[in-house]
Design a protein around this motif. Structure first.
Motif, PDB file in Angstrom:
ATOM      1  N   UNK A 124       0.823  -1.215   0.000  1.00 14.26           N
ATOM      2  CA  UNK A 124       0.000   0.000   0.000  1.00 14.26           C
ATOM      3  C   UNK A 124       0.851   1.255   0.000  1.00 14.26           C
ATOM      4  N   UNK A 125       1.909   1.278   0.818  1.00 16.78           N
ATOM      5  CA  UNK A 125       2.809   2.435   0.851  1.00 16.78           C
ATOM      6  C   UNK A 125       3.523   2.598  -0.490  1.00 16.78           C
ATOM      7  N   UNK A 126       3.902   1.476  -1.098  1.00 14.22           N
ATOM      8  CA  UNK A 126       4.574   1.528  -2.385  1.00 14.22           C
ATOM      9  C   UNK A 126       3.642   2.064  -3.466  1.00 14.22           C
ATOM     10  N   UNK A 127       2.373   1.625  -3.460  1.00 12.56           N
ATOM     11  CA  UNK A 127       1.390   2.145  -4.410  1.00 12.56           C
ATOM     12  C   UNK A 127       1.219   3.650  -4.217  1.00 12.56           C
ATOM     13  N   UNK A 128       1.142   4.087  -2.965  1.00  8.44           N
ATOM     14  CA  UNK A 128       1.025   5.524  -2.686  1.00  8.44           C
ATOM     15  C   UNK A 128       2.254   6.271  -3.181  1.00  8.44           C
ATOM     16  N   UNK A 129       3.436   5.692  -2.969  1.00  6.30           N
ATOM     17  CA  UNK A 129       4.673   6.317  -3.406  1.00  6.30           C
ATOM     18  C   UNK A 129       4.741   6.404  -4.928  1.00  6.30           C
ATOM     19  N   UNK A 130       4.270   5.365  -5.623  1.00  4.97           N
ATOM     20  CA  UNK A 130       4.209   5.388  -7.088  1.00  4.97           C
ATOM     21  C   UNK A 130       3.302   6.528  -7.536  1.00  4.97           C
ATOM     22  N   UNK A 131       2.150   6.669  -6.892  1.00  5.46           N
ATOM     23  CA  UNK A 131       1.231   7.750  -7.225  1.00  5.46           C
ATOM     24  C   UNK A 131       1.869   9.118  -7.039  1.00  5.46           C
ATOM     25  N   UNK A 132       2.610   9.280  -5.946  1.00  5.17           N
ATOM     26  CA  UNK A 132       3.292  10.556  -5.699  1.00  5.17           C
ATOM     27  C   UNK A 132       4.334  10.828  -6.778  1.00  5.17           C
ATOM     28  N   UNK A 133       5.132   9.807  -7.123  1.00  5.84           N
ATOM     29  CA  UNK A 133       6.154   9.978  -8.153  1.00  5.84           C
ATOM     30  C   UNK A 133       5.526  10.315  -9.498  1.00  5.84           C
ATOM     31  N   UNK A 134       4.432   9.629  -9.844  1.00  5.35           N
ATOM     32  CA  UNK A 134       3.765   9.903 -11.121  1.00  5.35           C
ATOM     33  C   UNK A 134       3.179  11.314 -11.136  1.00  5.35           C
ATOM     34  N   UNK A 135       2.617  11.746 -10.005  1.00  8.22           N
ATOM     35  CA  UNK A 135       2.055  13.098  -9.922  1.00  8.22           C
ATOM     36  C   UNK A 135       3.167  14.146 -10.055  1.00  8.22           C
ATOM     37  N   UNK A 136       4.294  13.908  -9.383  1.00  9.61           N
ATOM     38  CA  UNK A 136       5.421  14.841  -9.500  1.00  9.61           C
ATOM     39  C   UNK A 136       5.941  14.883 -10.938  1.00  9.61           C
TER      40      UNK A 136
END
Length: 185
Positions: A64-76
């Motif tokens: 779950x944390x990794x999915x959230x981190x992927x989302x943050x990276x994609x948004x950035x």
């Protein structure tokens, strides 16, 4: 009086317990490997590591944390692409404006009949420019002015032929692989 089959324990229960234990062991191992890979991905970035793994000890939590981190990276990345595009538009507008100012200076000097002018911020002078090539009808240009080009591989045609089970010497399709699909909650 119970029959022989009623007094025996269900054969499924031990298998189920073994299956649960096996699944749990696999998840623990997967979580351990995931933690190690995240640490390697962090490359010494303690903040990234802390933000990704903070408080997560179970496999689902780590994922779950990794999915959230992927989302943050994609948004950035999307934000930076938009910012890059905006900067590109601003650069183009400034370059166009500078060119228009050069034309204005040239016109001013020509009207005044002066070949140049010296100011406190710079010296401006007119100079001749070589004529530029303009192609009016490319198909009419004789072959002696053309440079032969090496053939270019049509990768899409090769891929489609292989997909259609045709043999293409020198090419094959990979085994493919797996990827993930993330649907945001």
């Amino acid at each position: 009086m119970p029959t022989d089959t009623q007094s025996l324990p269900s054969p499924r229960k031990p298998r189920r317990d073994i299956s649960i234990a096996f699944d749990a062991a696999r998840e623990i191992e997967a979580a351990k490997v995931l933690r190690e890979q995240i640490a390697a991905l962090a490359g010494g970035d303690d903040e990234f590591l802390r933000d990704t793994l903070e408080g997560e000890v179970d496999f689902e939590g780590l994922c779950g944390r990794l999915v959230a981190s992927i989302g943050e990276d994609e948004a950035l990345a999307a934000g930076l692409k938009t910012y890059r595009d905006t900067l590109g538009q601003r650069i183009a507008a400034m370059e166009k404006r500078a060119d228009e100012k050069r034309v204005l200076l040239l016109t001013t000097l020509e009207i005044s009949g002066r070949p140049g002018i010296t100011t406190t911020t710079g010296t401006v002078s007119t100079r001749p420019v070589q004529p530029k090539l303009l192609i009016v009808e490319e198909s009419e240009i004789p072959s002696e002015y053309w440079t032969p080009q090496p053939p270019k591989l049509d990768s899409a045609a090769v891929r489609n032929a292989l997909k259609d089970s045709k043999s293409v010497p020198g090419a094959t399709l990979s085994n493919g692989g797996k990827t993930i699909s993330i649907r945001r909650a």
